[in-house]
Write a protein that holds these residues in place. Structure first.
Motif, mmCIF file in Angstrom:
data_model
loop_
_atom_site.group_PDB
_atom_site.id
_atom_site.type_symbol
_atom_site.label_atom_id
_atom_site.label_comp_id
_atom_site.label_asym_id
_atom_site.label_seq_id
_atom_site.Cartn_x
_atom_site.Cartn_y
_atom_site.Cartn_z
ATOM 1 N N LEU A 582 0.820 -1.212 0.000
ATOM 2 C CA LEU A 582 0.000 0.000 0.000
ATOM 3 C C LEU A 582 0.850 1.255 0.000
ATOM 4 O O LEU A 582 0.539 2.238 -0.678
ATOM 5 N N GLN A 583 1.963 1.219 0.728
ATOM 6 C CA GLN A 583 2.818 2.396 0.781
ATOM 7 C C GLN A 583 3.442 2.679 -0.581
ATOM 8 O O GLN A 583 3.646 3.846 -0.946
ATOM 9 N N SER A 584 3.738 1.640 -1.335
ATOM 10 C CA SER A 584 4.324 1.850 -2.670
ATOM 11 C C SER A 584 3.346 2.589 -3.579
ATOM 12 O O SER A 584 3.756 3.431 -4.388
ATOM 13 N N ILE A 585 2.062 2.290 -3.448
ATOM 14 C CA ILE A 585 1.064 2.986 -4.260
ATOM 15 C C ILE A 585 0.932 4.437 -3.813
ATOM 16 O O ILE A 585 0.881 5.363 -4.637
ATOM 17 N N VAL A 586 0.899 4.661 -2.490
ATOM 18 C CA VAL A 586 0.819 6.026 -1.968
ATOM 19 C C VAL A 586 2.015 6.854 -2.443
ATOM 20 O O VAL A 586 1.868 7.990 -2.917
ATOM 21 N N ASP A 587 3.207 6.307 -2.328
ATOM 22 C CA ASP A 587 4.417 7.043 -2.718
ATOM 23 C C ASP A 587 4.406 7.375 -4.205
ATOM 24 O O ASP A 587 4.786 8.483 -4.605
ATOM 25 N N SER A 588 3.976 6.430 -5.029
ATOM 26 C CA SER A 588 3.966 6.660 -6.475
ATOM 27 C C SER A 588 2.999 7.771 -6.848
ATOM 28 O O SER A 588 3.321 8.661 -7.649
ATOM 29 N N VAL A 589 1.792 7.751 -6.259
ATOM 30 C CA VAL A 589 0.785 8.781 -6.552
ATOM 31 C C VAL A 589 1.265 10.154 -6.093
ATOM 32 O O VAL A 589 1.183 11.149 -6.830
ATOM 33 N N ASN A 590 1.802 10.242 -4.887
ATOM 34 C CA ASN A 590 2.179 11.543 -4.328
ATOM 35 C C ASN A 590 3.403 12.135 -5.017
ATOM 36 O O ASN A 590 3.470 13.341 -5.263
ATOM 37 N N THR A 591 4.371 11.282 -5.327
ATOM 38 C CA THR A 591 5.560 11.789 -6.028
ATOM 39 C C THR A 591 5.179 12.362 -7.382
ATOM 40 O O THR A 591 5.673 13.427 -7.785
ATOM 41 N N SER A 592 4.305 11.687 -8.076
ATOM 42 C CA SER A 592 3.886 12.156 -9.394
ATOM 43 C C SER A 592 3.108 13.466 -9.294
ATOM 44 O O SER A 592 3.256 14.360 -10.131
ATOM 45 N N SER A 593 2.279 13.585 -8.275
ATOM 46 C CA SER A 593 1.483 14.803 -8.113
ATOM 47 C C SER A 593 2.353 16.012 -7.794
ATOM 48 O O SER A 593 2.121 17.108 -8.315
ATOM 49 N N LEU A 594 3.356 15.818 -6.975
ATOM 50 C CA LEU A 594 4.134 16.939 -6.449
ATOM 51 C C LEU A 594 5.401 17.233 -7.237
ATOM 52 O O LEU A 594 6.160 18.131 -6.872
ATOM 53 N N SER A 595 5.633 16.500 -8.320
ATOM 54 C CA SER A 595 6.879 16.674 -9.078
ATOM 55 C C SER A 595 6.593 16.674 -10.582
ATOM 56 O O SER A 595 5.455 16.525 -11.022
ATOM 57 N N PHE A 596 7.663 16.837 -11.355
ATOM 58 C CA PHE A 596 7.666 16.605 -12.800
ATOM 59 C C PHE A 596 6.724 17.555 -13.555
ATOM 60 O O PHE A 596 5.775 17.135 -14.211
ATOM 61 N N GLN A 597 6.980 18.843 -13.456
ATOM 62 C CA GLN A 597 6.181 19.802 -14.225
ATOM 63 C C GLN A 597 6.557 19.737 -15.697
ATOM 64 O O GLN A 597 7.678 19.393 -16.069
ATOM 65 N N MET A 598 5.599 20.093 -16.561
ATOM 66 C CA MET A 598 5.832 20.059 -18.003
ATOM 67 C C MET A 598 4.904 21.064 -18.671
ATOM 68 O O MET A 598 3.743 21.217 -18.277
ATOM 69 N N ASN A 599 5.409 21.735 -19.682
ATOM 70 C CA ASN A 599 4.591 22.686 -20.447
ATOM 71 C C ASN A 599 5.101 22.698 -21.879
ATOM 72 O O ASN A 599 6.134 23.293 -22.174
ATOM 73 N N THR A 600 4.418 21.993 -22.769
ATOM 74 C CA THR A 600 4.882 21.881 -24.153
ATOM 75 C C THR A 600 3.737 22.092 -25.127
ATOM 76 O O THR A 600 2.572 21.787 -24.829
ATOM 77 N N THR A 601 4.091 22.597 -26.289
ATOM 78 C CA THR A 601 3.157 22.739 -27.403
ATOM 79 C C THR A 601 3.757 22.056 -28.616
ATOM 80 O O THR A 601 4.934 22.269 -28.939
ATOM 81 N N ASN A 602 2.961 21.238 -29.289
ATOM 82 C CA ASN A 602 3.452 20.481 -30.438
ATOM 83 C C ASN A 602 2.416 20.490 -31.544
ATOM 84 O O ASN A 602 1.221 20.339 -31.301
ATOM 85 N N ASN A 603 2.870 20.657 -32.781
ATOM 86 C CA ASN A 603 1.967 20.724 -33.938
ATOM 87 C C ASN A 603 1.961 19.449 -34.764
ATOM 88 O O ASN A 603 1.497 19.454 -35.910
ATOM 89 N N LYS A 604 2.502 18.350 -34.209
ATOM 90 C CA LYS A 604 2.578 17.087 -34.946
ATOM 91 C C LYS A 604 1.774 15.979 -34.270
ATOM 92 O O LYS A 604 2.061 14.799 -34.452
ATOM 93 N N SER A 605 0.751 16.337 -33.503
ATOM 94 C CA SER A 605 -0.050 15.339 -32.780
ATOM 95 C C SER A 605 0.855 14.387 -31.999
ATOM 96 O O SER A 605 0.647 13.171 -31.998
ATOM 97 N N ASN A 606 1.840 14.968 -31.350
ATOM 98 C CA ASN A 606 2.838 14.170 -30.633
ATOM 99 C C ASN A 606 2.229 13.617 -29.350
ATOM 100 O O ASN A 606 2.137 14.300 -28.337
ATOM 101 N N ARG A 607 1.806 12.353 -29.385
ATOM 102 C CA ARG A 607 1.192 11.686 -28.244
ATOM 103 C C ARG A 607 1.311 10.184 -28.445
ATOM 104 O O ARG A 607 1.668 9.716 -29.526
ATOM 105 N N TYR A 608 0.984 9.431 -27.404
ATOM 106 C CA TYR A 608 0.968 7.977 -27.513
ATOM 107 C C TYR A 608 -0.402 7.502 -27.992
ATOM 108 O O TYR A 608 -1.411 8.191 -27.824
#
Length: 768
Positions: A582-608
């Motif tokens: 359970l702690q591994s799930i909590v840590d993964s969710v919280n780390t992702s929420s509080l870290s790793f900012q991103m701001n990008t614009t792309n004109n090539k439908s760049n996505r998965y």
């Protein structure tokens, strides 16, 4: 000789717009006009710079005089040839190469960093008929589409056929001034045609003796294409065969974006008509492998592995001068593609190895290595060692070197424990206990150069409640929006038993969002397609996320909150793996929420293709684990062990020329797989099958080891599942080792190395 120069007149005093001008040179004392009748408007903004041609050699100043003669000016000039006055050249440049063009970054003495330029390359073996080949420039050039990016060095060198090639600089920015070889508004026209030397490329054939590489493969050809705009050219190589060469060992790694490899035999006995030996599209982004003999090219899906194969052409009638034609075609749709390839000719191919020892006599348990102990919570730990091959006895074989890692195929799980002379095994068993596990599902999702050319704006910041994360996705195309939203709905439907109560284990779940990481240079990021080597980030999001969608200012929008969570269930130590799960799930969710900012614009439908690509849950089990099975096996897909030649158009199989790489394979086990039509069958050789099982709930240290005789890499009546990963448990298991109240009995010493006497076993096992 003469030269040209470009300039602007920014102050013309009281001259009228219809005035014409005459230009003189200081070489003859300003007596003979270079040109007359030039309108004043053509040398003033916004129409300038004006390019003055035919300037006498040695000129350092020119005089500009109006027709009336009542106005004149003297201007200092220099030759309009940046190649000379700026000493333009490459920081690394080879003028004589084998099979490739090598040219580094453009440099100059008058500008410390030349960041933008455009070079056209021509094949000029016949100087009267130059042939345009491709265009190069730096990554992110503003001068239009290019095919290859500088530096063209190492794996980014451009493979080309033999010939003489001329690079022609057509545009360059030096100290903020744009120069062009032709007249273009906003550019200074300049003489750029002779900045570089010609390149002579000798496409000497690959041979069995001229390979420069050390190791298992004598020839290595790699390519990295951060391409823009147009498709990279195919690579064609000739491999001249030795008089006794019967095999070509080769490997090909296309990474994510599929590329094509084709190997053909060209021989005089067959009127030099190509006999196609190998023809495959290779890469991770292929949905599934298909080696069917009725399709060409074959489809080879890889999982980060190299496609390794040995091609056998020993049944082909050979003549002096015959050769293999190797053609590698980079992906024509997704231009951001890389590949690595390597080749080695072989006179013979030895398919045998230390593994063969265990096809009829399984790996043996090391005497005295079996032990058991009771841990906390009535868990029993059982340990043993099993004999095997030495690492060198395996890795030095042809079979290992040239067929090692396999792409997707039934049975692609490959067990390396056979490589070790003595391999440790251990397992934990129990009769009744509570345990937790974290399980999930990852879905195939890749990032192609999607042809929609839509704008995707992705923002991850900390604007959520209390500084938590928030993701905003804006898409100009409904197709891109649907890819995000529909994959989100799919993952949420799979988490349907989610509970919002943090004291319920069904609260501890998450799904992931996979997003490409683009360049920090916004100009590059704007038009960057996905492709090989694409970095990405996965955001872990709790199902309590509030998701809103809409349409505003021309964009379909999807906003996700990223709430943090806390662990509010506390288990005892005997509820195995529960707190940590359970702690591994909590840590993964919280780390992702509080870290790793991103701001990008792309004109090539760049996505998965499926941006929300996985989901994970914790669960609690009331179970028993009273047995565990240790197995070892080696395998090779059937298609990888055969060469099926084709010829004609359309391609037709030539059965008489077909050949097998390993004649010993039919004597071991064969699993046809879930789809025999795709030719995905696998040869499998089991080398051991041992199962440990508890026998007495009142004495957890009572256990036994059972096995089955190994015959031809399997056992009588062996059955495989659809994917050939594991065989169905044998029905004829026999007890070979048993412990009852500390008394050890070996009932079949053939499965042990130097099996000791019963008394010795008793003393060892009970530490006497």
């Amino acid at each position: 000789m003469s030269f040209s120069t470009s300039f602007c007149l920014t102050n013309i005093g009281s001259l009228l717009p219809n005035t014409t001008l005459t230009f003189y040179s200081n070489v003859d004392g300003y007596t003979t006009p270079i040109i007359s009748g030039v309108p004043v408007l053509s040398v003033t903004p916004p129409n300038c710079p004006y390019t003055l041609n035919g300037v006498y050699d040695g000129t350092t100043t020119i005089k500009v005089e109006s027709l009336s003669g009542n106005c004149c000016a003297v201007i200092d000039i220099s030759p309009n040839n940046p190649c000379s006055f700026c000493d333009l050249g490459f920081d690394f440049f080879l003028t004589n190469t084998i099979s490739q063009i090598v040219a580094g970054n453009l440099t100059g003495s008058c500008d410390s960093v030349i960041s933008d330029y455009r070079i056209d390359w021509y094949e000029i073996t016949n100087p009267n008929s130059p042939v345009y080949i491709f265009t190069t420039g730096p990554l992110g050039t503003l001068y239009g589409s290019i095919q290859h990016t500088h530096p063209l060095v190492g794996i980014t060198s451009v493979p080309v056929p033999n010939g003489i090639y001329k690079p022609v600089l057509t545009r360059v920015n030096i100290n903020g001034i744009n120069y062009s070889s032709t007249s273009i508004p906003g550019f200074v026209q300049a003489d750029l045609n002779n900045c570089f030397s010609n390149v002579t490329v000798n496409s000497a054939p690959l041979t069995c003796v001229n390979g420069p590489e050390l190791g298992d493969y004598s020839h290595i050809v790699n390519f990295s294409g951060a391409s823009e705009g147009t498709s990279p050219p195919p690579l064609t190589m000739v491999y001249q065969l030795g008089p006794n060469t019967n095999y070509l060992a080769w490997k090909f790694n296309a990474f994510d974006v599929p590329d094509n490899i084709k190997i053909s035999y060209i021989g005089s006995y067959y009127n030099n008509q190509p006999i196609v030996l190998e023809f495959s599209d290779v890469g991770l982004n292929i949905p599934s492998s298909n080696y069917s003999l009725t399709i060409n090219p074959k489809l080879v899906r890889t999982f980060g592995f190299e496609y390794k194969k040995v091609t056998n052409f020993s049944n082909i009638i050979r003549s002096s001068g015959d050769y293999l034609l190797i053609q590698i075609t980079p992906n024509p749709t997704n231009l951001k593609t890389n590949f690595e390839s390597a080749f080695q000719c072989l006179d013979t191919f030895d398919c045998s190895s230390c593994w063969d020892t265990y096809n009829t006599q399984p790996q043996q348990i090391i005497s005295g290595s079996v032990s058991a102990s009771t841990d906390t919570c009535n868990v029993v730990s059982v340990r043993l060692k099993v004999s095997g091959c030495s690492i060198s006895s395996v890795q030095d074989t042809d079979f290992y070197k040239y067929t090692g890692n396999m792409p997707q195929s039934p049975g692609y799980t490959f067990n390396n424990n056979i490589y070790t002379t003595q391999q440790d095994y251990s397992t934990s068993l129990w009769w009744a206990n509570t345990s937790c596990e974290v399980t999930g599902q990852v879905y195939n999702s890749f990032c192609p150069a999607i042809t929609g050319n839509g704008t995707v704006i992705f923002t991850k910041n900390q604007t959520g409640a209390g500084g938590t994360g928030n993701i905003l996705i804006k898409c100009s195309l409904i197709e891109d929006f649907n890819a995000y939203y529909q994959s989100y709905l799919s993952r949420m439907s799979e988490l349907s038993n989610y509970s919002s109560d943090p004291t319920n284990i069904n609260y501890y779940k998450y799904f992931t969002l996979k997003q490409p990481i683009l360049s920090t240079d916004s100009n590059i990021a704007l038009n960057a397609p996905c492709g090989d080597g694409q970095p990405f980030r996965e955001y872990t999001i709790h199902p309590s996320s509030v998701v809103t969608t809409g349409f505003t200012s021309g964009y379909y929008t999807m906003n996700l909150t990223m709430p943090t969570i806390t662990k509010q269930i506390f288990y005892t130590n005997c509820q195995l793996n529960c707190n940590v799960s359970l702690q591994s799930i909590v840590d993964s969710v919280n780390t992702s929420s509080l870290s790793f900012q991103m701001n990008t614009t792309n004109n090539k439908s760049n996505r998965y293709t499926a941006p929300f690509n996985s989901r994970t849950s914790a669960s609690i089990l009331q179970d028993s684990k009273t047995s565990f099975t240790f197995t070892n096996k080696w395998y090779i897909p059937k298609f990888f062990a055969e060469t099926i030649p084709y010829s004609g158009s359309p391609l037709v199989i030539i059965p008489s020329l077909s050949a097998s790489t390993c004649t010993r394979l039919p004597i071991i086990q064969f699993c046809p797989g879930f789809n025999p039509q795709s030719n995905q069958g696998v040869y499998i050789g089991y080398t051991m099958y041992y199962k440990i099982r508890l026998t007495n709930p009142n004495n957890p240290l009572d256990f036994e080891i059972v096995t089955t005789p190994i015959v031809n890499g399997g056992w009588p009546g062996i059955l495989f599942g659809d994917f050939c990963n594991e065989a169905v448990e044998p029905s004829n298991l026999i007890v070979i080792y048993k412990v009852v109240n500390g008394q050890v009995t070996i009932s079949n010493p053939n499965y042990f190395v130097n099996a000791p006497s019963a008394y010795t076993i008793y003393k060892r096992y009970n530490n006497i």
